[in-house]
Design a protein around this motif. Sequence first.
Motif, PDB file in Angstrom:
ATOM      1  N   ASN A   1      52.406 -90.549  68.653  1.00  0.00           N
ATOM      2  CA  ASN A   1      51.911 -90.085  67.356  1.00  0.00           C
ATOM      3  C   ASN A   1      50.641 -89.237  67.487  1.00  0.00           C
ATOM      4  OD1 ASN A   1      51.937 -90.109  64.402  1.00  0.00           O
ATOM      5  ND2 ASN A   1      50.144 -91.435  64.576  1.00  0.00           N
TER       6      ASN A   1
ATOM      7  N   SER B   1      55.935 -95.026  59.076  1.00  0.00           N
ATOM      8  CA  SER B   1      55.079 -93.974  58.497  1.00  0.00           C
ATOM      9  C   SER B   1      54.011 -93.430  59.457  1.00  0.00           C
ATOM     10  CB  SER B   1      54.387 -94.489  57.226  1.00  0.00           C
ATOM     11  OG  SER B   1      55.352 -94.848  56.277  1.00  0.00           O
TER      12      SER B   1
ATOM     13  N   GLN C   1      51.996 -90.559  61.189  1.00  0.00           N
ATOM     14  CA  GLN C   1      51.645 -89.252  60.635  1.00  0.00           C
ATOM     15  C   GLN C   1      52.390 -88.100  61.302  1.00  0.00           C
ATOM     16  OE1 GLN C   1      47.437 -88.680  60.601  1.00  0.00           O
ATOM     17  NE2 GLN C   1      47.574 -86.877  59.282  1.00  0.00           N
ATOM     18  N   ASN C   2      52.554 -88.187  62.616  1.00  0.00           N
ATOM     19  CA  ASN C   2      53.138 -87.051  63.343  1.00  0.00           C
ATOM     20  C   ASN C   2      54.553 -87.318  63.858  1.00  0.00           C
ATOM     21  OD1 ASN C   2      50.845 -85.375  63.089  1.00  0.00           O
ATOM     22  ND2 ASN C   2      49.831 -86.581  64.680  1.00  0.00           N
TER      23      ASN C   2
END
Length: 226
Positions: free
Chosen positions: A142, A183, A185-186
């Motif tokens: 991530n 969830s 972010q990336n």
Amino acid sequence: MTDSIAHRIHQLRATLPETVRLIAVSKTFPAEAIRQAYGAGIRDFGESKVQEAIDKQTQLSDLPDITWHLIGHLQSNKALKALQHFQWIHSVDSLKLAQRLDRLAQESNCTPNACLQVKLLPDPNKFGWSISQLQTDLFDLNQCQSLKIKGLMTILPQGLTASESLEVFHQTKKLATDINQQSWQNLAIQELSMGMSEDFSLAISAGATMIRLGRTIFGARVTQLR
Ligand SMILES: *Cc1c(COP(=O)(O)O)cnc(C)c1O
């Protein structure tokens, strides 16, 4: 004979949902075969080896709008070349490789698309993450910002029955859903790169968004290279 590639493509297209991205796997086939597939409307090509792809790209430099997909294991010393010659790398198979690609992409100001190669059944011939190892590595994956991690890629071990194959494809889809529910972010896993000539119908029924077909399009390969 010359239009048999085009013929196969037209037949295939008629059976595929429009939302599935068809990647023509041209490894071991000459640039001329790619040109024929291009003439029949294909714009996505998959190659297993960086240098082989570069040689063909040189011969096809008059075809500007091809998207190149790397689908074979990538050695870290070829990572920069891979970034320079492919828009998609489906075979990101370790945290170390992902981090290296991310760093090189940042330095060269590019944002390559990537799939994480997962191995849901043990297979000594294949690279890729196990589910548990992938869960462990998600936090670090991530952190990748230039490398755009968008999907999971899977290759089935040989010799599975249809129902076993389908099960693995469903598990891959479930893994993607699980990751998305966390969830990150990336890490938005929208793509499922799964399904080859033998098993693409099963893969599509389980939610494949990208299928990688070689023999179905180009015919039998003389050299058995994977
Ligand atoms: C060779 C290869 C394909 C295509 O295989 P076919 O059986 O010719 O359709 C798809 N994915 C990967 C990773 C490959 O190495």
